[in-house]
Scaffold this active site. Structure first.
Site, PDB file in Angstrom:
ATOM      1  N   HIS A 115       0.816  -1.214   0.000  1.00 26.57           N
ATOM      2  CA  HIS A 115       0.000   0.000   0.000  1.00 26.57           C
ATOM      3  C   HIS A 115       0.851   1.266   0.000  1.00 26.57           C
ATOM      4  O   HIS A 115       0.428   2.299  -0.502  1.00 26.57           O
ATOM      5  CB  HIS A 115      -1.017  -0.054   1.138  1.00 26.57           C
ATOM      6  CG  HIS A 115      -2.085  -1.031   0.802  1.00 26.57           C
ATOM      7  ND1 HIS A 115      -2.131  -2.296   1.331  1.00 26.57           N
ATOM      8  CD2 HIS A 115      -3.073  -0.958  -0.122  1.00 26.57           C
ATOM      9  CE1 HIS A 115      -3.126  -2.946   0.764  1.00 26.57           C
ATOM     10  NE2 HIS A 115      -3.713  -2.172  -0.111  1.00 26.57           N
ATOM     11  N   ARG A 141     -11.070   2.854  -3.593  1.00 24.86           N
ATOM     12  CA  ARG A 141     -10.701   2.152  -2.346  1.00 24.86           C
ATOM     13  C   ARG A 141     -11.295   2.919  -1.164  1.00 24.86           C
ATOM     14  O   ARG A 141     -10.626   3.734  -0.534  1.00 24.86           O
ATOM     15  CB  ARG A 141      -9.180   2.092  -2.201  1.00 24.86           C
ATOM     16  CG  ARG A 141      -8.472   1.189  -3.203  1.00 24.86           C
ATOM     17  CD  ARG A 141      -6.972   1.140  -2.877  1.00 24.86           C
ATOM     18  NE  ARG A 141      -6.309   0.040  -3.539  1.00 24.86           N
ATOM     19  CZ  ARG A 141      -5.590   0.152  -4.668  1.00 24.86           C
ATOM     20  NH1 ARG A 141      -5.456   1.320  -5.259  1.00 24.86           N
ATOM     21  NH2 ARG A 141      -5.003  -0.925  -5.189  1.00 24.86           N
ATOM     22  N   ARG A 159     -15.730   0.244  -4.370  1.00 25.61           N
ATOM     23  CA  ARG A 159     -15.456  -1.025  -3.687  1.00 25.61           C
ATOM     24  C   ARG A 159     -15.845  -0.882  -2.217  1.00 25.61           C
ATOM     25  O   ARG A 159     -15.475   0.095  -1.574  1.00 25.61           O
ATOM     26  CB  ARG A 159     -13.973  -1.378  -3.781  1.00 25.61           C
ATOM     27  CG  ARG A 159     -13.667  -2.672  -3.039  1.00 25.61           C
ATOM     28  CD  ARG A 159     -12.253  -3.124  -3.232  1.00 25.61           C
ATOM     29  NE  ARG A 159     -11.311  -2.331  -2.473  1.00 25.61           N
ATOM     30  CZ  ARG A 159      -9.991  -2.527  -2.481  1.00 25.61           C
ATOM     31  NH1 ARG A 159      -9.484  -3.479  -3.256  1.00 25.61           N
ATOM     32  NH2 ARG A 159      -9.183  -1.789  -1.765  1.00 25.61           N
ATOM     33  N   GLU A 161      -9.481 -11.979  -6.303  1.00 22.94           N
ATOM     34  CA  GLU A 161      -8.196 -11.769  -5.620  1.00 22.94           C
ATOM     35  C   GLU A 161      -7.702 -13.045  -4.959  1.00 22.94           C
ATOM     36  O   GLU A 161      -6.602 -13.095  -4.422  1.00 22.94           O
ATOM     37  CB  GLU A 161      -8.352 -10.717  -4.520  1.00 22.94           C
ATOM     38  CG  GLU A 161      -8.875  -9.395  -5.017  1.00 22.94           C
ATOM     39  CD  GLU A 161      -8.960  -8.367  -3.912  1.00 22.94           C
ATOM     40  OE1 GLU A 161      -8.048  -7.557  -3.817  1.00 22.94           O
ATOM     41  OE2 GLU A 161      -9.943  -8.397  -3.148  1.00 22.94           O
ATOM     42  N   ASN A 167      -2.818  -7.604  -7.283  1.00 20.10           N
ATOM     43  CA  ASN A 167      -1.906  -7.453  -6.130  1.00 20.10           C
ATOM     44  C   ASN A 167      -2.146  -8.589  -5.141  1.00 20.10           C
ATOM     45  O   ASN A 167      -1.214  -9.289  -4.731  1.00 20.10           O
ATOM     46  CB  ASN A 167      -2.133  -6.117  -5.420  1.00 20.10           C
ATOM     47  CG  ASN A 167      -2.070  -4.938  -6.364  1.00 20.10           C
ATOM     48  OD1 ASN A 167      -1.426  -5.027  -7.398  1.00 20.10           O
ATOM     49  ND2 ASN A 167      -2.722  -3.847  -6.023  1.00 20.10           N
ATOM     50  N   ASP A 168      -3.403  -8.758  -4.752  1.00 19.92           N
ATOM     51  CA  ASP A 168      -3.698  -9.841  -3.816  1.00 19.92           C
ATOM     52  C   ASP A 168      -3.668 -11.196  -4.506  1.00 19.92           C
ATOM     53  O   ASP A 168      -3.207 -12.177  -3.933  1.00 19.92           O
ATOM     54  CB  ASP A 168      -5.062  -9.610  -3.141  1.00 19.92           C
ATOM     55  CG  ASP A 168      -4.910  -8.697  -1.931  1.00 19.92           C
ATOM     56  OD1 ASP A 168      -3.981  -8.934  -1.131  1.00 19.92           O
ATOM     57  OD2 ASP A 168      -5.686  -7.742  -1.802  1.00 19.92           O
ATOM     58  N   ARG A 226       2.606  -9.473   0.190  1.00 20.35           N
ATOM     59  CA  ARG A 226       2.830  -8.388  -0.767  1.00 20.35           C
ATOM     60  C   ARG A 226       3.620  -7.232  -0.170  1.00 20.35           C
ATOM     61  O   ARG A 226       4.117  -6.369  -0.896  1.00 20.35           O
ATOM     62  CB  ARG A 226       1.498  -7.889  -1.347  1.00 20.35           C
ATOM     63  CG  ARG A 226       0.585  -7.297  -0.313  1.00 20.35           C
ATOM     64  CD  ARG A 226      -0.807  -7.089  -0.859  1.00 20.35           C
ATOM     65  NE  ARG A 226      -0.985  -5.773  -1.444  1.00 20.35           N
ATOM     66  CZ  ARG A 226      -2.158  -5.311  -1.853  1.00 20.35           C
ATOM     67  NH1 ARG A 226      -3.248  -6.070  -1.792  1.00 20.35           N
ATOM     68  NH2 ARG A 226      -2.274  -4.117  -2.353  1.00 20.35           N
ATOM     69  N   CYS A 261      -7.732  -4.317 -11.894  1.00 13.10           N
ATOM     70  CA  CYS A 261      -7.487  -3.058 -11.164  1.00 13.10           C
ATOM     71  C   CYS A 261      -6.273  -3.156 -10.251  1.00 13.10           C
ATOM     72  O   CYS A 261      -6.032  -2.264  -9.457  1.00 13.10           O
ATOM     73  CB  CYS A 261      -8.715  -2.631 -10.376  1.00 13.10           C
ATOM     74  SG  CYS A 261      -9.223  -3.822  -9.132  1.00 13.10           S
TER      75      CYS A 261
HETATM   76  C1  PEP Z   1      -5.565  -5.837  -5.555  1.00 14.22           C
HETATM   77  O1  PEP Z   1      -5.462  -6.627  -4.611  1.00 14.22           O
HETATM   78  O2  PEP Z   1      -5.007  -6.008  -6.655  1.00 14.22           O
HETATM   79  C2  PEP Z   1      -6.355  -4.614  -5.407  1.00 14.22           C
HETATM   80  C3  PEP Z   1      -6.579  -3.830  -6.430  1.00 14.22           C
HETATM   81  O3  PEP Z   1      -6.808  -4.304  -4.155  1.00 14.22           O
HETATM   82  P1  PEP Z   1      -5.847  -3.651  -3.029  1.00 14.22           P
HETATM   83  O4  PEP Z   1      -4.544  -3.320  -3.679  1.00 14.22           O
HETATM   84  O5  PEP Z   1      -6.536  -2.449  -2.512  1.00 14.22           O
HETATM   85  O6  PEP Z   1      -5.759  -4.747  -2.027  1.00 14.22           O
HETATM   86 MG    MG Z   2      -6.749  -6.398  -2.925  1.00 10.47          MG
END
Ligand code: PEP
Ligand code: MG
Length: 558
Positions: A186, A287, A323, A412, A435-436, A446, A483
């Site tokens: 993040h 988000r 979301r 995810e 990402n997840d 991550r 995304c």
């Molecule tokens: C992801 O996990 O790719 C995502 C877009 O959500 P976040 O990065 O907010 O967990």
């Molecule tokens: Mg995510």
């Protein structure tokens, strides 16, 4: 290290040069701390420390404008409140060591504010900050939090919590350098949305002395230190990565006119306004948890409705995907306490929090529906961290009960990708959070910079899962967005389109380069490049094979 070059992962483009300043951790106090002070002398020192904090806050209020000035003035008044000093005096007389007397006095006041609820409860974070600053002064160590020396700084830390990063706008920070943090942490995502050059996963940053001049390149991950940082731009200056030349304008599409909406990821109202002023075709990921990171009380329906209405209005009819709160794991929300978890990334987070706090989800959906009515716009909602079709179906049912009719879920979790068809049968769209999905596919946290090679979004296993989702979407004629950060890498964006993505959502800064890349490739080219990437046995090879395939197919758009 006083000079030389160190390296980490460049995660937010641009470069900046400024003296280094460290995010200091708060000092822990305990009833067993050694003390040699008489209570009267200790009280005198506490009065001095609280007075110094009040003066610092007042000075910052003078420098800041608008709402920030108001908040800082209130914080200054709280630090100067004689009843806080009195409470500390009581604790000293009851035998507490100096610093701990401050901690206990602050805790007493926090409990009172929390009992009032509403606006007062929200001041708890500021009060804790006052206590932490006074304790640091008493201990003779640097104040915790983001330093505010009044000149540009490169902020360094082990890692930044989302709450730390939330205080970055308007600070003296011109770039970030963290010891930990992966490419999709993040810290990386927020830095990009704030336009701050950032290098993460750089353990050598721990050795750098405070005040040393550093030059951070957020594209290459290179950090020059001391005399090596001299030259180039002025100290304190920041330069964004040069926009790729001849950037086309307009909507996202391939060379043969297949539309691929290029949307924005936003986390604040300010982000949304900035994105709305660009060619962005809408919001692919709002988000919403970022709005409420420091909150101790649940945001009210009115409050939420106002924010969502603002964002929907700013986008003037372009689609917006809200979301629902992705609380838990590395984004804990104080008003949705989840208790101690051994492994929070695999615990209660995202949609799972709705089982424990159904009213929080209900209030949010009510607010989104009200916002859509008051803005006179349509809206899409989606849930994070969905693992099964049953969960997706339950979410769709709840959303529809609230009058929302365009409902999706994020992909995810590998289970959701493997059974994407079943999920797509019950939702209107899906959006892949690479990402997840990357972290769960590779079993690699991550936020762990040392696992960056596993978290590389070019990992063929991740691409295989994306391909499954893309194929399921095509078979049903339903939209499949991406995304996660993967969508912001131009060549990988082409791969994702080749795998079946119908829209891509990213930090607005990344859009021009992705648009330029897609305009030079046909849909079939994208599929060929995606096949080349998936034929590889590792991330680096996938990148190279995709690049080779692209060299043969890309042509300057007509
Ligand atoms: C992801 O996990 O790719 C995502 C877009 O959500 P976040 O990065 O907010 O967990
Ligand atoms: Mg995510």
């Amino acid at each position: 290290m006083k000079s030389g070059t160190i390296r980490g992962l460049g995660v937010s483009p641009g470069s900046a040069k400024a003296p280094l300043a460290r995010l200091a951790p708060p000092v822990a106090t305990a009833s067993t701390d050694p003390t040699t002070e008489a209570p009267e002398a200790a009280l005198g020192r506490i009065e001095w420390a609280l007075g110094a904090v009040a003066a610092e806050m007042a000075e910052r209020a003078d420098r800041a404008g608008g709402v920030a000035a108001e908040i800082l003035s209130t914080t200054s008044a709280m630090a100067a409140d004689p009843s806080l000093l009195e409470a500390a005096g009581r604790q000293l007389r009851a035998g507490s060591p100096t610093g701990h007397a401050v901690t206990l006095a602050v805790a007493e006041f926090c409990a009172m504010l929390e009992a009032h609820g509403g606006y007062l409860a929200e001041r708890v974070t500021d009060l804790r900050d006052i206590g932490a600053r006074a304790v640091a002064l008493l201990a003779g160590v640097p104040m915790p939090g983001i330093p505010a020396p009044g000149h540009p700084i490169v902020l360094t830390a082990r890692d930044l919590s989302p709450a730390d990063t939330a205080t970055l706008p308007g600070s003296d920070v011109v770039a970030l350098l963290t010891e930990e943090g992966g490419p999709t942490s993040h810290t990386a995502i927020l830095a990009k949305s704030l336009g701050l050059p950032a290098v993460v996963g750089c353990p050598a940053a721990a050795e750098l002395p405070d005040g040393v001049l550093v030059s951070v390149d957020g594209s290459t991950g290179e950090v020059r230190v001391g005399p090596d940082a001299m030259g180039g731009d002025r100290t304190g200056s920041t330069s964004r990565a040069p926009a790729s030349s001849a950037v086309p304008a307009g909507p996202g599409r391939t060379r043969d006119a297949q539309p691929v909406a290029l949307l924005s990821n936003v986390g604040t109202v300010a982000d949304a306004h900035a994105a709305a002023a660009t060619d962005s075709e809408g919001v692919g990921l709002f988000r919403t948890e970022f709005l409420f990171l420091g909150r101790r009380s649940q945001p009210t329906i009115d409050e939420q409705t106002e924010v969502y209405t603002d964002v929907l209005t700013a986008f003037r009819g372009r689609p917006v995907v809200v979301r629902t709160l992705d609380a838990g794991s590395d984004k804990p929300l104080p008003f949705l306490p989840l208790g101690q978890e051994e492994n929070p990334a695999l615990g209660v987070r995202g949609l799972r929090t709705a089982t424990r706090y159904p009213e929080a989800l209900a209030d949010q959906l009510t607010s989104v529906a009200k916002a859509a009515r008051s803005a006179g716009r349509s809206v899409r909602v989606m849930a994070p961290m969905v693992a099964t079709a049953e969960e997706a179906e339950r979410f769709v049912g709840t959303a529809r009960e609230h009058g929302l009719d365009d409902v999706g879920v994020m992909i995810e979790v590998p289970a959701a990708a493997l059974r994407a068809g079943e999920l797509l049968d019950v939702v209107d769209f899906v959006s892949i959070g690479t990402n997840d999905l990357g972290q769960y596919t590779m079993a690699a946290d991550r936020a762990a910079g040392a696992l960056g090679h596993l978290l590389d979004p070019w990992q063929p296993a991740l691409l295989d899962l994306v391909a499954l989702v893309g194929a399921a979407g095509r078979a049903r004629g339903k939209p499949v967005g991406v995304c996660g950060e993967a969508a912001s890498d131009p060549l990988l964006a082409a791969v994702l389109v080749g795998l079946g993505a119908t829209s891509l959502s990213m930090a607005p800064v990344s859009r021009p380069a992705v648009l330029a890349e897609l305009r030079g490739l046909s849909a079939e080219d994208c599929a060929v490049i995606a096949d080349a990437a998936r034929s590889a046995t590792g991330a680096q090879q996938a990148r190279i094979r995709a690049r080779e395939a692209r060299e043969q197919r890309w042509s300057v758009p007509a």
